[in-house]
Design a protein around this motif. Structure first.
Motif, PDB file in Angstrom:
ATOM      1  N   LEU A 162      94.626 -10.153 -76.371  1.00  0.00           N
ATOM      2  CA  LEU A 162      93.878  -9.565 -75.267  1.00  0.00           C
ATOM      3  C   LEU A 162      92.429 -10.039 -75.290  1.00  0.00           C
ATOM      4  CD1 LEU A 162      95.295  -5.917 -75.230  1.00  0.00           C
ATOM      5  CD2 LEU A 162      96.145  -7.960 -74.064  1.00  0.00           C
ATOM      6  N   VAL A 163      91.913 -10.277 -76.486  1.00  0.00           N
ATOM      7  CA  VAL A 163      90.625 -10.969 -76.623  1.00  0.00           C
ATOM      8  C   VAL A 163      90.895 -12.279 -77.371  1.00  0.00           C
ATOM      9  CG1 VAL A 163      89.092  -8.995 -76.436  1.00  0.00           C
ATOM     10  CG2 VAL A 163      90.089  -9.530 -78.642  1.00  0.00           C
ATOM     11  N   PRO A 164      90.330 -13.400 -76.909  1.00  0.00           N
ATOM     12  CA  PRO A 164      90.746 -14.732 -77.372  1.00  0.00           C
ATOM     13  C   PRO A 164      90.011 -15.220 -78.618  1.00  0.00           C
ATOM     14  CG  PRO A 164      89.213 -14.976 -75.559  1.00  0.00           C
ATOM     15  CD  PRO A 164      89.406 -13.488 -75.746  1.00  0.00           C
ATOM     16  N   TYR A 165      89.970 -14.388 -79.655  1.00  0.00           N
ATOM     17  CA  TYR A 165      89.235 -14.735 -80.866  1.00  0.00           C
ATOM     18  C   TYR A 165      90.041 -14.346 -82.098  1.00  0.00           C
ATOM     19  CZ  TYR A 165      85.641 -14.385 -77.262  1.00  0.00           C
ATOM     20  OH  TYR A 165      84.949 -14.513 -76.091  1.00  0.00           O
ATOM     21  N   GLY A 166      89.623 -14.905 -83.247  1.00  0.00           N
ATOM     22  CA  GLY A 166      90.126 -14.426 -84.518  1.00  0.00           C
ATOM     23  C   GLY A 166      89.393 -13.163 -84.929  1.00  0.00           C
ATOM     24  N   VAL A 185      88.851 -20.812 -90.750  1.00  0.00           N
ATOM     25  CA  VAL A 185      88.045 -21.371 -89.668  1.00  0.00           C
ATOM     26  C   VAL A 185      87.789 -22.857 -89.923  1.00  0.00           C
ATOM     27  CG1 VAL A 185      85.784 -21.308 -88.543  1.00  0.00           C
ATOM     28  CG2 VAL A 185      87.011 -19.176 -88.985  1.00  0.00           C
ATOM     29  N   ALA A 186      87.534 -23.216 -91.174  1.00  0.00           N
ATOM     30  CA  ALA A 186      87.272 -24.616 -91.517  1.00  0.00           C
ATOM     31  C   ALA A 186      88.474 -25.505 -91.227  1.00  0.00           C
ATOM     32  CB  ALA A 186      86.876 -24.732 -92.986  1.00  0.00           C
ATOM     33  N   THR A 187      89.691 -24.992 -91.480  1.00  0.00           N
ATOM     34  CA  THR A 187      90.898 -25.791 -91.251  1.00  0.00           C
ATOM     35  C   THR A 187      91.370 -25.740 -89.803  1.00  0.00           C
ATOM     36  OG1 THR A 187      92.371 -23.943 -91.835  1.00  0.00           O
ATOM     37  CG2 THR A 187      91.655 -25.409 -93.620  1.00  0.00           C
ATOM     38  N   LEU A 190      91.990 -20.566 -87.672  1.00  0.00           N
ATOM     39  CA  LEU A 190      91.311 -19.549 -86.863  1.00  0.00           C
ATOM     40  C   LEU A 190      90.239 -20.250 -86.051  1.00  0.00           C
ATOM     41  CD1 LEU A 190      90.651 -16.510 -89.253  1.00  0.00           C
ATOM     42  CD2 LEU A 190      92.645 -16.935 -87.817  1.00  0.00           C
ATOM     43  N   GLY A 191      90.113 -19.858 -84.803  1.00  0.00           N
ATOM     44  CA  GLY A 191      88.987 -20.313 -84.009  1.00  0.00           C
ATOM     45  C   GLY A 191      87.784 -19.431 -84.298  1.00  0.00           C
ATOM     46  N   ARG A 192      86.928 -19.264 -83.311  1.00  0.00           N
ATOM     47  CA  ARG A 192      85.803 -18.343 -83.494  1.00  0.00           C
ATOM     48  C   ARG A 192      86.348 -16.988 -83.930  1.00  0.00           C
ATOM     49  NH1 ARG A 192      82.292 -16.876 -78.346  1.00  0.00           N
ATOM     50  NH2 ARG A 192      81.736 -19.078 -78.539  1.00  0.00           N
ATOM     51  N   ALA A 193      85.780 -16.427 -84.997  1.00  0.00           N
ATOM     52  CA  ALA A 193      86.281 -15.169 -85.554  1.00  0.00           C
ATOM     53  C   ALA A 193      85.153 -14.151 -85.628  1.00  0.00           C
ATOM     54  CB  ALA A 193      86.878 -15.390 -86.942  1.00  0.00           C
ATOM     55  N   TYR A 194      85.417 -12.968 -85.104  1.00  0.00           N
ATOM     56  CA  TYR A 194      84.489 -11.844 -85.227  1.00  0.00           C
ATOM     57  C   TYR A 194      84.982 -10.945 -86.355  1.00  0.00           C
ATOM     58  CZ  TYR A 194      82.297 -13.196 -80.845  1.00  0.00           C
ATOM     59  OH  TYR A 194      81.611 -13.886 -79.866  1.00  0.00           O
ATOM     60  N   CYS A 195      84.060 -10.575 -87.245  1.00  0.00           N
ATOM     61  CA  CYS A 195      84.426  -9.870 -88.476  1.00  0.00           C
ATOM     62  C   CYS A 195      83.592  -8.602 -88.625  1.00  0.00           C
ATOM     63  CB  CYS A 195      84.209 -10.779 -89.690  1.00  0.00           C
ATOM     64  SG  CYS A 195      85.040 -12.392 -89.550  1.00  0.00           S
TER      65      CYS A 195
END
Length: 243
Positions: A162-166, A185-187, A190-195
């Motif tokens: 529903l939201v296009p992020y990791g 994320v490096a590999t 995961l794309g942009r990830a919010y933590c």
């Protein structure tokens, strides 16, 4: 009472010690309820414990937390069968749906068996605030880090999107979480990830991050991205402290 726009509150928190019970709902849950814009009646809080197997003791604790908070708790159980005839109609009647933690991989598998992947999108678009903690945070994203498969953290790629992020949860309290997010994320897994640190929530309006909030002073949110040269950069996002 639908929210002004499709809203998700994805957190690493929401529970605090109760004064007369083991668990109470904290400011993150109350913030999700506030975003639903309920006036003149008790808020209706849908509770989904699929990720912990619909454990009865957890449901009982959440009922007590809701009673002391002044909410009406309406659990949706999927084990051993759905406890309502019309799952979508039941969810649409809620102001907020709160999804508990546990196994995000199992949660997503069971939801898809019952068509909840499509149902939740329609419920979200109808204005019910979707929220949750840990597995109940990752599930709304495209992907995230999980121990659903064993002690070593792995990526889960089949979130509802529903939201296009990791999404990375428990960023400060589990030492393997941050390195796992950076590695994935490096590999490119995961794309942009919010933590989120424990006690912090991400508030999405539509598909964009609108604000970050915390029920614990000193905690933070982060965005982790891969640069064009293949390096990974982490940026701290200072949250607003909820009272």
């Amino acid at each position: 009472m639908p929210a002004d726009s499709p809203t998700i509150v994805a957190t690493s928190g929401g529970y605090v010690p109760g004064r007369r019970s083991r668990t109470a709902f904290g400011p993150l849950v109350r913030h999700a309820v506030d975003l639903a814009g309920v006036h003149g009646r008790r808020p209706r809080l849908g509770y989904v414990g699929t990720a912990n197997g619909d454990q009865q003791f957890a449901i009982a604790e959440r009922h007590e937390a809701a009673r002391t908070a002044g909410f009406d708790l309406n659990p949706l159980r999927l084990f051993t069968m759905p406890n309502v005839d019309d799952v979508e109609g039941y969810l649409r009647e809620q102001d907020v749906v709160w999804v508990d933690g546990g196994s995000v991989a199992n949660l997503l598998a069971v939801w898809r068996v019952h068509g909840l992947d499509e149902i939740f999108r329609r419920v979200w678009e109808a204005g019910v605030v979707l929220a949750g903690v840990s597995a109940g945070s990752i599930c709304w994203h495209t992907s995230g880090t999980t121990d659903s498969f064993g002690p070593e953290l792995q990526a889960v790629h089949n979130g509802l999107g529903l939201v296009p992020y990791g999404n990375g949860v428990h960023y400060d309290s589990e030492e393997r979480r941050r390195p796992a997010v950076h590695r994935l994320v490096a590999t490119g897994e995961l794309g942009r990830a919010y933590c989120t640190d424990d006690g912090v929530g991400l508030v999405y309006q539509g598909t964009e991050l609108a604000e970050t909030v915390t029920e614990r002073p000193g905690k933070s949110a982060y965005v982790v991205e891969r640069r064009g040269d293949g390096s990974v950069v982490e940026e701290r996002i200072e949250p607003h402290l909820l009272r």
